[in-house]
Design a protein around this motif. Structure first.
Motif, PDB file in Angstrom:
ATOM      1  N   LYS A 121      74.384  54.186 -66.742  1.00  0.00           N
ATOM      2  CA  LYS A 121      75.580  53.776 -65.991  1.00  0.00           C
ATOM      3  C   LYS A 121      76.818  53.805 -66.894  1.00  0.00           C
ATOM      4  CE  LYS A 121      77.672  51.387 -62.502  1.00  0.00           C
ATOM      5  NZ  LYS A 121      79.057  51.303 -62.999  1.00  0.00           N
ATOM      6  N   ILE A 122      76.705  53.281 -68.109  1.00  0.00           N
ATOM      7  CA  ILE A 122      77.830  53.283 -69.049  1.00  0.00           C
ATOM      8  C   ILE A 122      78.256  54.709 -69.360  1.00  0.00           C
ATOM      9  CG2 ILE A 122      78.509  52.756 -71.420  1.00  0.00           C
ATOM     10  CD1 ILE A 122      76.650  50.276 -71.211  1.00  0.00           C
ATOM     11  N   VAL A 123      77.295  55.568 -69.658  1.00  0.00           N
ATOM     12  CA  VAL A 123      77.605  56.956 -70.003  1.00  0.00           C
ATOM     13  C   VAL A 123      78.227  57.685 -68.820  1.00  0.00           C
ATOM     14  CG1 VAL A 123      76.607  59.180 -70.682  1.00  0.00           C
ATOM     15  CG2 VAL A 123      75.865  57.080 -71.819  1.00  0.00           C
ATOM     16  N   ASP A 124      77.652  57.517 -67.637  1.00  0.00           N
ATOM     17  CA  ASP A 124      78.182  58.193 -66.454  1.00  0.00           C
ATOM     18  C   ASP A 124      79.616  57.742 -66.162  1.00  0.00           C
ATOM     19  OD1 ASP A 124      75.840  59.564 -66.140  1.00  0.00           O
ATOM     20  OD2 ASP A 124      75.048  58.269 -64.555  1.00  0.00           O
ATOM     21  N   ASP A 125      79.881  56.451 -66.302  1.00  0.00           N
ATOM     22  CA  ASP A 125      81.232  55.938 -66.058  1.00  0.00           C
ATOM     23  C   ASP A 125      82.229  56.513 -67.057  1.00  0.00           C
ATOM     24  OD1 ASP A 125      80.298  54.459 -63.943  1.00  0.00           O
ATOM     25  OD2 ASP A 125      80.314  52.532 -65.004  1.00  0.00           O
ATOM     26  N   LEU A 126      81.832  56.618 -68.318  1.00  0.00           N
ATOM     27  CA  LEU A 126      82.732  57.158 -69.339  1.00  0.00           C
ATOM     28  C   LEU A 126      82.982  58.645 -69.123  1.00  0.00           C
ATOM     29  CD1 LEU A 126      81.367  55.285 -72.473  1.00  0.00           C
ATOM     30  CD2 LEU A 126      83.679  55.098 -71.526  1.00  0.00           C
ATOM     31  N   MET A 127      81.950  59.383 -68.745  1.00  0.00           N
ATOM     32  CA  MET A 127      82.142  60.808 -68.491  1.00  0.00           C
ATOM     33  C   MET A 127      83.073  61.025 -67.305  1.00  0.00           C
ATOM     34  SD  MET A 127      78.600  62.826 -69.381  1.00  0.00           S
ATOM     35  CE  MET A 127      77.601  61.866 -68.260  1.00  0.00           C
ATOM     36  N   GLU A 128      82.961  60.185 -66.305  1.00  0.00           N
ATOM     37  CA  GLU A 128      83.866  60.294 -65.165  1.00  0.00           C
ATOM     38  C   GLU A 128      85.295  59.941 -65.578  1.00  0.00           C
ATOM     39  OE1 GLU A 128      84.435  58.565 -60.602  1.00  0.00           O
ATOM     40  OE2 GLU A 128      82.657  58.031 -61.776  1.00  0.00           O
ATOM     41  N   ARG A 129      85.436  58.886 -66.359  1.00  0.00           N
ATOM     42  CA  ARG A 129      86.773  58.450 -66.777  1.00  0.00           C
ATOM     43  C   ARG A 129      87.494  59.538 -67.571  1.00  0.00           C
ATOM     44  NH1 ARG A 129      88.710  52.994 -69.998  1.00  0.00           N
ATOM     45  NH2 ARG A 129      90.858  53.693 -70.254  1.00  0.00           N
ATOM     46  N   PHE A 130      86.777  60.188 -68.480  1.00  0.00           N
ATOM     47  CA  PHE A 130      87.391  61.199 -69.337  1.00  0.00           C
ATOM     48  C   PHE A 130      87.229  62.622 -68.793  1.00  0.00           C
ATOM     49  CE2 PHE A 130      86.466  57.767 -72.526  1.00  0.00           C
ATOM     50  CZ  PHE A 130      87.794  57.425 -72.736  1.00  0.00           C
ATOM     51  N   ARG A 131      86.799  62.704 -67.533  1.00  0.00           N
ATOM     52  CA  ARG A 131      86.656  63.989 -66.840  1.00  0.00           C
ATOM     53  C   ARG A 131      85.737  64.943 -67.602  1.00  0.00           C
ATOM     54  NH1 ARG A 131      92.983  64.864 -64.887  1.00  0.00           N
ATOM     55  NH2 ARG A 131      93.129  62.902 -63.732  1.00  0.00           N
ATOM     56  N   LEU A 132      84.556  64.423 -67.927  1.00  0.00           N
ATOM     57  CA  LEU A 132      83.575  65.186 -68.695  1.00  0.00           C
ATOM     58  C   LEU A 132      82.272  65.390 -67.921  1.00  0.00           C
ATOM     59  CD1 LEU A 132      84.009  63.253 -72.061  1.00  0.00           C
ATOM     60  CD2 LEU A 132      84.815  65.582 -71.619  1.00  0.00           C
ATOM     61  N   THR A 133      82.212  64.885 -66.693  1.00  0.00           N
ATOM     62  CA  THR A 133      80.951  64.893 -65.946  1.00  0.00           C
ATOM     63  C   THR A 133      80.371  66.298 -65.810  1.00  0.00           C
ATOM     64  OG1 THR A 133      81.676  62.949 -64.701  1.00  0.00           O
ATOM     65  CG2 THR A 133      79.846  64.216 -63.795  1.00  0.00           C
ATOM     66  N   HIS A 134      81.223  67.278 -65.580  1.00  0.00           N
ATOM     67  CA  HIS A 134      80.734  68.651 -65.380  1.00  0.00           C
ATOM     68  C   HIS A 134      80.207  69.264 -66.673  1.00  0.00           C
ATOM     69  CE1 HIS A 134      84.803  69.037 -66.886  1.00  0.00           C
ATOM     70  NE2 HIS A 134      84.640  70.326 -67.069  1.00  0.00           N
ATOM     71  N   LEU A 135      80.400  68.584 -67.796  1.00  0.00           N
ATOM     72  CA  LEU A 135      79.965  69.114 -69.093  1.00  0.00           C
ATOM     73  C   LEU A 135      78.781  68.332 -69.664  1.00  0.00           C
ATOM     74  CD1 LEU A 135      83.503  69.486 -70.703  1.00  0.00           C
ATOM     75  CD2 LEU A 135      82.121  71.324 -69.737  1.00  0.00           C
ATOM     76  N   LYS A 136      78.185  67.450 -68.899  1.00  0.00           N
ATOM     77  CA  LYS A 136      77.219  66.503 -69.435  1.00  0.00           C
ATOM     78  C   LYS A 136      76.042  67.178 -70.144  1.00  0.00           C
ATOM     79  CE  LYS A 136      74.724  64.159 -66.559  1.00  0.00           C
ATOM     80  NZ  LYS A 136      74.348  63.243 -65.445  1.00  0.00           N
ATOM     81  N   ARG A 137      75.657  68.382 -69.727  1.00  0.00           N
ATOM     82  CA  ARG A 137      74.520  69.058 -70.351  1.00  0.00           C
ATOM     83  C   ARG A 137      74.944  70.140 -71.347  1.00  0.00           C
ATOM     84  NH1 ARG A 137      72.909  68.124 -65.018  1.00  0.00           N
ATOM     85  NH2 ARG A 137      71.094  66.750 -64.858  1.00  0.00           N
ATOM     86  N   GLN A 138      76.246  70.226 -71.585  1.00  0.00           N
ATOM     87  CA  GLN A 138      76.752  71.185 -72.571  1.00  0.00           C
ATOM     88  C   GLN A 138      76.574  70.626 -73.981  1.00  0.00           C
ATOM     89  OE1 GLN A 138      77.857  74.193 -72.071  1.00  0.00           O
ATOM     90  NE2 GLN A 138      78.227  74.273 -69.881  1.00  0.00           N
ATOM     91  N   PHE A 139      76.689  71.524 -74.965  1.00  0.00           N
ATOM     92  CA  PHE A 139      76.616  71.128 -76.365  1.00  0.00           C
ATOM     93  C   PHE A 139      78.006  71.247 -76.992  1.00  0.00           C
ATOM     94  CE2 PHE A 139      72.308  72.216 -75.250  1.00  0.00           C
ATOM     95  CZ  PHE A 139      71.558  71.234 -75.890  1.00  0.00           C
ATOM     96  N   PRO A 140      78.310  70.435 -78.006  1.00  0.00           N
ATOM     97  CA  PRO A 140      79.666  70.402 -78.572  1.00  0.00           C
ATOM     98  C   PRO A 140      80.224  71.756 -78.992  1.00  0.00           C
ATOM     99  CG  PRO A 140      78.392  68.556 -79.401  1.00  0.00           C
ATOM    100  CD  PRO A 140      77.441  69.413 -78.617  1.00  0.00           C
ATOM    101  N   CYS A 141      79.384  72.634 -79.510  1.00  0.00           N
ATOM    102  CA  CYS A 141      79.884  73.910 -80.025  1.00  0.00           C
ATOM    103  C   CYS A 141      80.501  74.782 -78.938  1.00  0.00           C
ATOM    104  CB  CYS A 141      78.774  74.668 -80.742  1.00  0.00           C
ATOM    105  SG  CYS A 141      77.399  75.156 -79.670  1.00  0.00           S
ATOM    106  N   ARG A 142      80.238  74.478 -77.688  1.00  0.00           N
ATOM    107  CA  ARG A 142      80.767  75.270 -76.578  1.00  0.00           C
ATOM    108  C   ARG A 142      82.103  74.725 -76.058  1.00  0.00           C
ATOM    109  NH1 ARG A 142      76.810  78.521 -74.217  1.00  0.00           N
ATOM    110  NH2 ARG A 142      77.976  78.501 -72.249  1.00  0.00           N
ATOM    111  N   LEU A 143      82.587  73.667 -76.681  1.00  0.00           N
ATOM    112  CA  LEU A 143      83.778  72.984 -76.181  1.00  0.00           C
ATOM    113  C   LEU A 143      84.968  73.186 -77.105  1.00  0.00           C
ATOM    114  CD1 LEU A 143      82.090  69.578 -75.253  1.00  0.00           C
ATOM    115  CD2 LEU A 143      82.361  71.603 -73.802  1.00  0.00           C
ATOM    116  N   GLY A 144      86.178  73.095 -76.538  1.00  0.00           N
ATOM    117  CA  GLY A 144      87.395  73.162 -77.324  1.00  0.00           C
ATOM    118  C   GLY A 144      87.632  71.857 -78.081  1.00  0.00           C
TER     119      GLY A 144
END
Length: 226
Positions: free
Chosen positions: A120-143
């Protein structure tokens, strides 16, 4: 929240002693946004390490929430850090072989939360920072901006009383920095104290108070920020 009294940090090699910090007396209040500003090698990072209980001073006293913490054991220091303190760094320090959601959840592994609470904490934070669509991505693929948002979400996961940030915009463009600092401002307005080290005068304006450092000394305090 944090008070220091004549703290020093020095490194000795043989007869040679090099002082990184000398006679630092500062106060950080609850909910405050403080900028520690100064050129390279002025002692900013060393100071954040001491205030964030990553390291111990060579002399002097540090009080955290009324408790003297400069001379406590490593295990006691670790416990306070896990429960009250978080960090954001210039180089993100994300774990490359963990997904975005796993990186954000990492600090919670050391706290007594049930699995459902962690999710719940993680899901709420991903939603807050607009990261939900990236939840299964790895850092190297991100800007860089997205990685720093992940690092900030991770820092917020344990609901810290204070976040220490060491040049958090160092790898960001000016526009990305403004977007990131707006997130910082919102978190601060919700009650989390922030201490940010930077050499940038422009980034300093986001703080409520500026502590200017030079050659291991605090040379001035001002309220020239926002």
């Amino acid at each position: 929240m944090i008070h220091t009294r004549n703290i020093q940090k020095f490194y000795q090699r043989g007869e040679h002693v090099r002082y990184a910090l000398q006679n630092i007396n500062i106060d950080i209040n609850e909910g405050e946004f403080v900028v520690v500003r100064g050129p390279s090698a002025s002692g900013k990072t060393t100071l954040l390490g001491l205030l964030g209980l990553v390291d111990a001073p060579s002399g002097g006293e540090i009080y955290f929430k009324g408790t003297e913490v400069a001379h406590i054991s490593d295990s006691e220091r670790d416990k306070i850090r896990r429960e009250h303190i978080a960090f954001v760094f210039e180089n993100f320090h994300l774990i490359e072989d963990l997904t975005i959601s796993e990186n954000i959840e990492l600090p919670l592994q050391y706290l007594p939360f049930k699995h459902k609470q962690k999710r719940k904490i993680v899901d709420d934070l991903m939603e807050r920072f607009r990261l939900t669509h990236l939840k299964r991505q790895f850092p190297c693929r991100l800007g860089d901006l997205t990685q720093q948002k992940v690092a900030l979400a991770r820092a917020c996961s344990n609901s810290p009383d204070i976040i220490f940030a060491d040049e958090p915009c160092g790898r960001l463009s000016s526009g990305e920095c403004e977007e990131f600092m707006e997130l910082f401002r919102q978190i601060n307005e919700e009650g989390t104290a922030i201490v940010m080290a930077t050499h940038s005068e422009d980034n300093s304006r986001h703080g409520q108070r500026i502590i200017q450092m030079f050659d291991g000394h605090v040379v001035s305090h001002s309220t020239e920020g926002r």
